[in-house]
Design a protein around this motif. Structure first.
Motif, PDB file in Angstrom:
ATOM      1  N   GLY A  13       2.491 -13.145   3.230  1.00  0.00           N
ATOM      2  CA  GLY A  13       2.251 -14.286   4.112  1.00  0.00           C
ATOM      3  C   GLY A  13       0.844 -14.823   3.994  1.00  0.00           C
ATOM      4  O   GLY A  13       0.043 -14.391   3.174  1.00  0.00           O
ATOM      5  N   LYS A  61       2.159 -19.554   6.630  1.00  0.00           N
ATOM      6  CA  LYS A  61       3.470 -18.897   6.718  1.00  0.00           C
ATOM      7  C   LYS A  61       3.238 -17.411   6.983  1.00  0.00           C
ATOM      8  O   LYS A  61       3.414 -16.576   6.091  1.00  0.00           O
ATOM      9  N   GLY A  64       4.801 -15.106   8.700  1.00  0.00           N
ATOM     10  CA  GLY A  64       5.917 -14.168   8.729  1.00  0.00           C
ATOM     11  C   GLY A  64       6.094 -13.500  10.081  1.00  0.00           C
ATOM     12  O   GLY A  64       6.851 -12.540  10.208  1.00  0.00           O
ATOM     13  N   CYS A  65       5.402 -13.994  11.099  1.00  0.00           N
ATOM     14  CA  CYS A  65       5.544 -13.453  12.450  1.00  0.00           C
ATOM     15  C   CYS A  65       6.884 -13.908  13.043  1.00  0.00           C
ATOM     16  O   CYS A  65       7.432 -14.940  12.637  1.00  0.00           O
ATOM     17  N   GLY A 107       6.592 -17.303  14.101  1.00  0.00           N
ATOM     18  CA  GLY A 107       6.115 -18.233  13.086  1.00  0.00           C
ATOM     19  C   GLY A 107       4.713 -18.717  13.382  1.00  0.00           C
ATOM     20  O   GLY A 107       3.852 -17.948  13.814  1.00  0.00           O
ATOM     21  N   LEU A 108       4.476 -20.001  13.188  1.00  0.00           N
ATOM     22  CA  LEU A 108       3.141 -20.575  13.407  1.00  0.00           C
ATOM     23  C   LEU A 108       2.724 -20.560  14.871  1.00  0.00           C
ATOM     24  O   LEU A 108       1.546 -20.706  15.183  1.00  0.00           O
TER      25      LEU A 108
END
Length: 187
Positions: free
Chosen positions: A94, A98, A100-101, A104-105
């Motif tokens: 990531g 991006k 990858g949480c 997301g953002l």
């Protein structure tokens, strides 16, 4: 400098413009390359041109917005095809665009932020190990990195530091994530 019994000399210089002009060595090693500028390297690289098999080694954390030399090295290395460059890059999956949480953002990456609803990639020790091989080798303890996460990631500035140092993510706005010169908006 260090002078060995056999007469070999290992010289150290602080980073600043003009420092390296006229050096006589053929192997330069730079730690924390993220602070080197293209102007500094313009002072240093030409001194190697008359040396037999010259070599430059760089080691560094991920870059800052101002890490123009590091951005240049990464662009060349990621693009490939440069026989004079070997790039070995360690980073967690990531990046800031991006991460990858789970959110997301929208994830703040703040440690134990109740609004994050869990799932922040910065909390995953597997990501720390991927970006920091010294953890797997036992030179850095996971418990210390967790303590770093708690201490640093209470605000955006600390999150950026942890992201650079432990995730291998360059600061937001740097050009490193754009190796082909394509504007982020076009992606």
């Amino acid at each position: 400098s260090l002078t060995l019994d056999n007469g070999s000399v290992f010289r150290f210089f602080a980073r600043q413009n003009g420092t390296g002009r006229g050096l006589d060595g053929k192997h330069m090693v730079f730690d924390e390359e993220l602070y080197l500028t293209l102007a500094m390297m313009g002072d240093l690289i030409p001194t190697l041109s008359s040396k037999d098999m010259p070599r430059i080694n760089y080691g560094s954390s991920a870059g800052k917005k101002t890490s123009d030399h590091q951005q240049s090295i990464l662009r060349r290395g990621r693009r490939g095809g440069d026989p004079s460059l070997i790039l070995i890059e360690y980073k967690a999956p990531g990046d800031w665009d991006k991460p990858g949480c789970a959110m997301g953002l929208a994830c703040s990456h703040i440690f134990e932020d109740p609004l994050n609803d869990g799932g922040c990639v910065m909390d995953d020790p597997a990501n720390w190990r991927q970006a920091n091989h010294a953890i797997g080798a036992g030179r850095i303890r996971e418990s210390f990195v967790l303590a770093e996460r708690r201490a640093l990631c209470q605000n955006l500035e600390g999150v950026l530091e942890f992201g650079r140092e432990r995730m291998g993510w360059p600061e937001l706005g740097s050009m490193q994530t754009d190796p082909d010169g394509i504007p982020s908006a076009a992606w």
